[in-house]
Design a protein around this motif. Sequence first.
Motif, PDB file in Angstrom:
ATOM      1  N   GLU A   7     -48.759  -4.041  11.863  1.00 50.75           N
ATOM      2  CA  GLU A   7     -47.878  -5.214  11.856  1.00 50.75           C
ATOM      3  C   GLU A   7     -48.570  -6.426  12.485  1.00 50.75           C
ATOM      4  OE1 GLU A   7     -45.011  -6.034  10.674  1.00 50.75           O
ATOM      5  OE2 GLU A   7     -44.004  -4.162  10.122  1.00 50.75           O
ATOM      6  N   ALA A  31     -51.956  -9.011   7.740  1.00 48.42           N
ATOM      7  CA  ALA A  31     -50.965  -9.889   7.117  1.00 48.42           C
ATOM      8  C   ALA A  31     -50.435  -9.288   5.819  1.00 48.42           C
ATOM      9  CB  ALA A  31     -51.578 -11.264   6.858  1.00 48.42           C
ATOM     10  N   TYR A  32     -51.304  -8.650   5.058  1.00 48.48           N
ATOM     11  CA  TYR A  32     -50.898  -8.007   3.800  1.00 48.48           C
ATOM     12  C   TYR A  32     -49.769  -7.014   4.068  1.00 48.48           C
ATOM     13  CZ  TYR A  32     -51.460  -5.259  -0.539  1.00 48.48           C
ATOM     14  OH  TYR A  32     -51.245  -4.606  -1.730  1.00 48.48           O
ATOM     15  N   ARG A  58     -47.617  -6.952   6.573  1.00 49.12           N
ATOM     16  CA  ARG A  58     -46.380  -7.609   7.014  1.00 49.12           C
ATOM     17  C   ARG A  58     -45.543  -8.116   5.844  1.00 49.12           C
ATOM     18  NH1 ARG A  58     -49.887  -9.765  10.966  1.00 49.12           N
ATOM     19  NH2 ARG A  58     -50.002 -11.767   9.877  1.00 49.12           N
ATOM     20  N   LYS A  59     -46.172  -8.414   4.729  1.00 55.69           N
ATOM     21  CA  LYS A  59     -45.465  -8.960   3.576  1.00 55.69           C
ATOM     22  C   LYS A  59     -44.771  -7.887   2.739  1.00 55.69           C
ATOM     23  CE  LYS A  59     -48.695 -12.847   3.122  1.00 55.69           C
ATOM     24  NZ  LYS A  59     -49.720 -13.474   2.253  1.00 55.69           N
ATOM     25  N   LYS A  97     -56.706 -16.418   9.440  1.00 56.15           N
ATOM     26  CA  LYS A  97     -55.583 -16.397   8.493  1.00 56.15           C
ATOM     27  C   LYS A  97     -55.685 -17.470   7.405  1.00 56.15           C
ATOM     28  CE  LYS A  97     -53.460 -13.203  10.972  1.00 56.15           C
ATOM     29  NZ  LYS A  97     -54.379 -13.101  12.123  1.00 56.15           N
ATOM     30  N   GLU A 118     -56.722 -12.505   0.271  1.00 51.56           N
ATOM     31  CA  GLU A 118     -56.607 -13.294   1.495  1.00 51.56           C
ATOM     32  C   GLU A 118     -55.739 -14.538   1.313  1.00 51.56           C
ATOM     33  OE1 GLU A 118     -58.250 -12.863   4.841  1.00 51.56           O
ATOM     34  OE2 GLU A 118     -57.837 -10.922   3.924  1.00 51.56           O
TER      35      GLU A 118
END
Length: 254
Positions: free
Chosen positions: A39, A43-44, A46-47, A153, A230
């Motif tokens: 988490e 980032a991938y 979390r989506k 990010k 990304e």
Amino acid sequence: MFGILFFLAVIAGWLLWRNRQKTVLREIPLPADYNDILEKEVAYFRKLNNEEKKRFEADVIAFLQQTRIEGIGTHIDDTDRLLVASSAVIPVFGFPEWTYNNLSDVLIYDDHFNGEFSVEGQNRQFMGMVGSGYMNGKMLLSKPALREGFSNKTDKNNTAIHEFVHLLDKYDGAIDGIPEALVDKQFVIPWLDLVHQKMKDILAGKSDINPYGATDKTEFFAVAAEYFFERPDLLKIKHPQLFEMLEKIFKQDP
């Protein structure tokens, strides 16, 4: 009678070996807080929705059980291992139950490493490479590059994903920029036409795609995949045709 007994003994031996292999996989320790690490760092991940997160976690665990990840002259921690596993899962998340049968070890170095190894394709200042020859089945990664790929990010770069895409490209026997194990045959020619056009744009200074992608179609595929995973939002705006083609290749919209 002897033949039947011998056959039964062989089967019993195979079953015992298989059970031992499963036991070994279960005994490999996993961090208790691996979900929290994913988490925070990926980032991938979390989506994804809750169901997708569970599948992602299962794929990460399976990869960690099947692949040795070792530090070479450096200490690696649970976060490093989970970042490697996430880099492996992300490109094939559209292919449930995919396994990297052409990978046994991921070796992580403290910094950029030298070029004494036999490698397939090019490399970017030795931040990562997929081995061949006596290094076949091994991937080499720079620890700073691995971490930078997930901590930044806003850029379009992720060295570990780049190398796993090379590994996917190699799955059909050759790293050639044509991932035959992933792409449907009817898309091969349109894909190559698009690659050549985009490489021309890079060389002419008319593209925001990493210039390293103009090295050859092999590196273009890996660089474009980095961009796709990304910064999918930006790729969709600036290169809609490329985004659509990568959607078809990877069977997902990140």
